[in-house]
Write a protein that holds these residues in place. Structure first.
Motif, mmCIF file in Angstrom:
data_model
loop_
_atom_site.group_PDB
_atom_site.id
_atom_site.type_symbol
_atom_site.label_atom_id
_atom_site.label_comp_id
_atom_site.label_asym_id
_atom_site.label_seq_id
_atom_site.Cartn_x
_atom_site.Cartn_y
_atom_site.Cartn_z
ATOM 1 N N ARG A 108 76.967 32.232 -10.056
ATOM 2 C CA ARG A 108 75.682 32.333 -8.973
ATOM 3 C C ARG A 108 74.198 31.933 -9.429
ATOM 4 O O ARG A 108 73.592 31.361 -8.909
ATOM 5 C CB ARG A 108 75.762 34.116 -8.743
ATOM 6 C CG ARG A 108 74.634 34.280 -7.785
ATOM 7 C CD ARG A 108 74.771 35.714 -7.380
ATOM 8 N NE ARG A 108 73.542 35.947 -6.223
ATOM 9 C CZ ARG A 108 73.407 37.210 -5.974
ATOM 10 N NH1 ARG A 108 74.205 38.348 -6.474
ATOM 11 N NH2 ARG A 108 72.288 37.759 -5.068
ATOM 12 N N PHE A 109 74.185 32.058 -10.808
ATOM 13 C CA PHE A 109 72.630 32.048 -11.379
ATOM 14 C C PHE A 109 72.679 30.741 -12.351
ATOM 15 O O PHE A 109 71.549 30.327 -12.767
ATOM 16 C CB PHE A 109 72.307 33.501 -12.137
ATOM 17 C CG PHE A 109 72.241 34.608 -11.165
ATOM 18 C CD1 PHE A 109 71.369 34.563 -10.119
ATOM 19 C CD2 PHE A 109 73.273 35.483 -11.376
ATOM 20 C CE1 PHE A 109 71.333 35.712 -9.087
ATOM 21 C CE2 PHE A 109 73.079 36.794 -10.539
ATOM 22 C CZ PHE A 109 72.226 36.922 -9.600
ATOM 23 N N ARG A 160 65.754 41.636 -13.965
ATOM 24 C CA ARG A 160 66.717 41.543 -12.629
ATOM 25 C C ARG A 160 66.758 40.272 -12.011
ATOM 26 O O ARG A 160 65.856 39.689 -11.751
ATOM 27 C CB ARG A 160 66.305 42.485 -11.851
ATOM 28 C CG ARG A 160 67.343 43.002 -10.692
ATOM 29 C CD ARG A 160 67.386 44.399 -10.188
ATOM 30 N NE ARG A 160 68.496 44.468 -9.159
ATOM 31 C CZ ARG A 160 68.375 45.578 -8.319
ATOM 32 N NH1 ARG A 160 67.489 46.382 -8.516
ATOM 33 N NH2 ARG A 160 69.197 45.750 -7.404
ATOM 34 N N LEU A 161 67.976 40.128 -11.611
ATOM 35 C CA LEU A 161 68.474 38.762 -10.992
ATOM 36 C C LEU A 161 69.185 39.273 -9.657
ATOM 37 O O LEU A 161 70.219 39.705 -9.672
ATOM 38 C CB LEU A 161 69.539 38.005 -11.720
ATOM 39 C CG LEU A 161 68.900 37.327 -13.019
ATOM 40 C CD1 LEU A 161 69.976 36.577 -13.970
ATOM 41 C CD2 LEU A 161 67.627 36.512 -13.121
ATOM 42 N N GLY A 162 68.526 38.794 -8.561
ATOM 43 C CA GLY A 162 69.365 38.883 -7.176
ATOM 44 C C GLY A 162 69.356 40.478 -6.692
ATOM 45 O O GLY A 162 68.321 41.107 -7.374
ATOM 46 N N GLY A 163 70.076 40.711 -5.687
ATOM 47 C CA GLY A 163 70.140 42.069 -5.288
ATOM 48 C C GLY A 163 71.235 42.860 -5.821
ATOM 49 O O GLY A 163 71.711 42.631 -6.828
ATOM 50 N N ALA A 293 64.171 28.954 -16.014
ATOM 51 C CA ALA A 293 64.799 28.308 -15.165
ATOM 52 C C ALA A 293 66.039 29.307 -14.329
ATOM 53 O O ALA A 293 66.250 28.893 -13.223
ATOM 54 C CB ALA A 293 65.780 27.283 -15.736
ATOM 55 N N ILE A 294 66.531 30.107 -14.997
ATOM 56 C CA ILE A 294 67.382 30.982 -14.445
ATOM 57 C C ILE A 294 66.511 31.975 -13.411
ATOM 58 O O ILE A 294 67.119 32.319 -12.460
ATOM 59 C CB ILE A 294 68.071 31.708 -15.723
ATOM 60 C CG1 ILE A 294 69.143 30.823 -16.240
ATOM 61 C CG2 ILE A 294 68.884 32.917 -15.044
ATOM 62 C CD1 ILE A 294 69.571 31.465 -17.395
ATOM 63 N N THR A 299 65.367 33.236 -7.615
ATOM 64 C CA THR A 299 64.399 33.526 -6.492
ATOM 65 C C THR A 299 64.734 32.521 -5.328
ATOM 66 O O THR A 299 63.995 32.631 -4.242
ATOM 67 C CB THR A 299 63.110 33.623 -7.003
ATOM 68 O OG1 THR A 299 62.411 32.553 -7.570
ATOM 69 C CG2 THR A 299 63.009 34.837 -7.975
ATOM 70 N N ASP A 300 65.400 31.372 -5.503
ATOM 71 C CA ASP A 300 65.275 30.246 -4.620
ATOM 72 C C ASP A 300 66.042 30.696 -3.449
ATOM 73 O O ASP A 300 67.151 31.574 -3.427
ATOM 74 C CB ASP A 300 65.883 29.054 -5.172
ATOM 75 C CG ASP A 300 64.665 28.258 -6.276
ATOM 76 O OD1 ASP A 300 63.745 28.704 -6.143
ATOM 77 O OD2 ASP A 300 65.456 27.623 -6.965
#
Length: 300
Positions: A108-109, A160-163, A293-294, A299-300
């Protein structure tokens, strides 16, 4: 600032020889003429030979001084080049960044940002380990990791990355037609469940549910234990049993009628993935580039 070291003294000698003046050499080096004179005098005393002829009007090299200058200048220039290269490397993203990531997080990331990362930073090598084992990042030599929040070590910076993540029990219609549908999590103890072995853990993962403001787990049983979530999905689709999978991975199967969600009222979201790395006062530019970059990709 000139230190009382051989390199400092040789650098001072070269400056005086270049300018043929203690005054101009002192201005270049940022010291007083008297301090510079003492530094050269100390070098001459240690070498046991005069390097410069001094008069009130001029400074010139002795034969020994000219010979020493011929050897010293290339060495000083080479060292200056090496120091400048080190400074440039400290500013330019270059080198290897070791990243440890859980499988789903890497898909995913990390994978989506690889084209842009490698194009923008051709001097960075990303050494990516994809593994669901909870390792000691620092002790294992990793620069950073991506994992769920509940297994992040203390004293790590966590971004934190994503939901949130939600896990659901799922089964194929054919399985439910033969074995019936569980009404509560404890009913799973009477069903054939496809269990996941968290790599590095001693036993299969106990399925976690939420009720009355608390989490509880159910140690299910069944005909298959695997460390592969892909195998779990395939087995569930084939009617082998009930699997426990991330909701995002089974939405398509729900839409196609291939799988049915179970016990949804007991399944609540929890904080998802985090990018984590040790606290540090000076971060290597290559690591900063990968982290940025990650984060941007998330957030894209």
């Amino acid at each position: 600032m000139i230190h009382s070291s051989e390199f400092g003294a040789l650098r001072a000698f070269a400056a005086v020889a270049e300018h043929r003046s203690f005054t101009r050499a002192a201005e270049q080096l940022g010291v007083s003429s008297s301090a510079l004179s003492q530094l050269i005098r100390g070098l001459e005393e240690r070498l046991g030979i005069r390097l410069l002829h001094r008069t009130t009007r001029s400074v010139s090299l002795t034969e020994a001084g000219a010979a020493l200058l011929g050897d010293v200048v290339p060495a000083i220039d080479s060292l200056a080049d090496a120091l400048e290269q080190a400074r440039t490397a400290a500013r330019r993203p270059v080198g290897t960044v070791r990243l440890h990531s859980f499988h789903a997080a890497a898909d995913r990331f990390v994978v989506p940002i690889l084209p842009k990362l490698t194009r923008n930073f051709p001097d960075i090598t990303l050494d990516l380990t994809i593994d669901d084992t909870v390792v000691d990042l620092v002790g294992s030599g990793y620069d950073a990791g991506i994992r769920i929040g509940e297994v992040i070590e203390r004293d790590m910076v966590a971004v934190r990355l994503g939901g949130d993540i939600r896990q659901l029990a799922v089964a194929a219609p054919a399985y439910l037609a033969e074995h019936g549908m569980p009404q509560t999590p404890k009913d799973l103890l009477q069903h054939r469940c496809i269990r996941w072995r968290w790599p590095g853990q001693p036993g299969p993962y106990a399925w976690e549910f939420f009720e009355e403001d608390r989490w509880f787990s159910v140690a299910v049983e069944g005909p298959l234990i695997t460390s592969s979530r892909t195998v779990m999905m395939d087995a569930a689709l084939a009617g082998v049993g009930i699997a426990f999978l991330k909701e995002e991975s089974v939405i398509g199967a729900f839409a196609r009628g291939e799988l049915v969600p179970l016990l949804a009222d007991w399944s609540v979201p929890f904080p998802g993935y985090y990018l984590c790395y040790p606290q540090q006062r000076q971060m290597a530019p290559a690591l900063r580039a990968v982290i940025d970059a990650i984060r941007a990709g998330a957030t894209d």
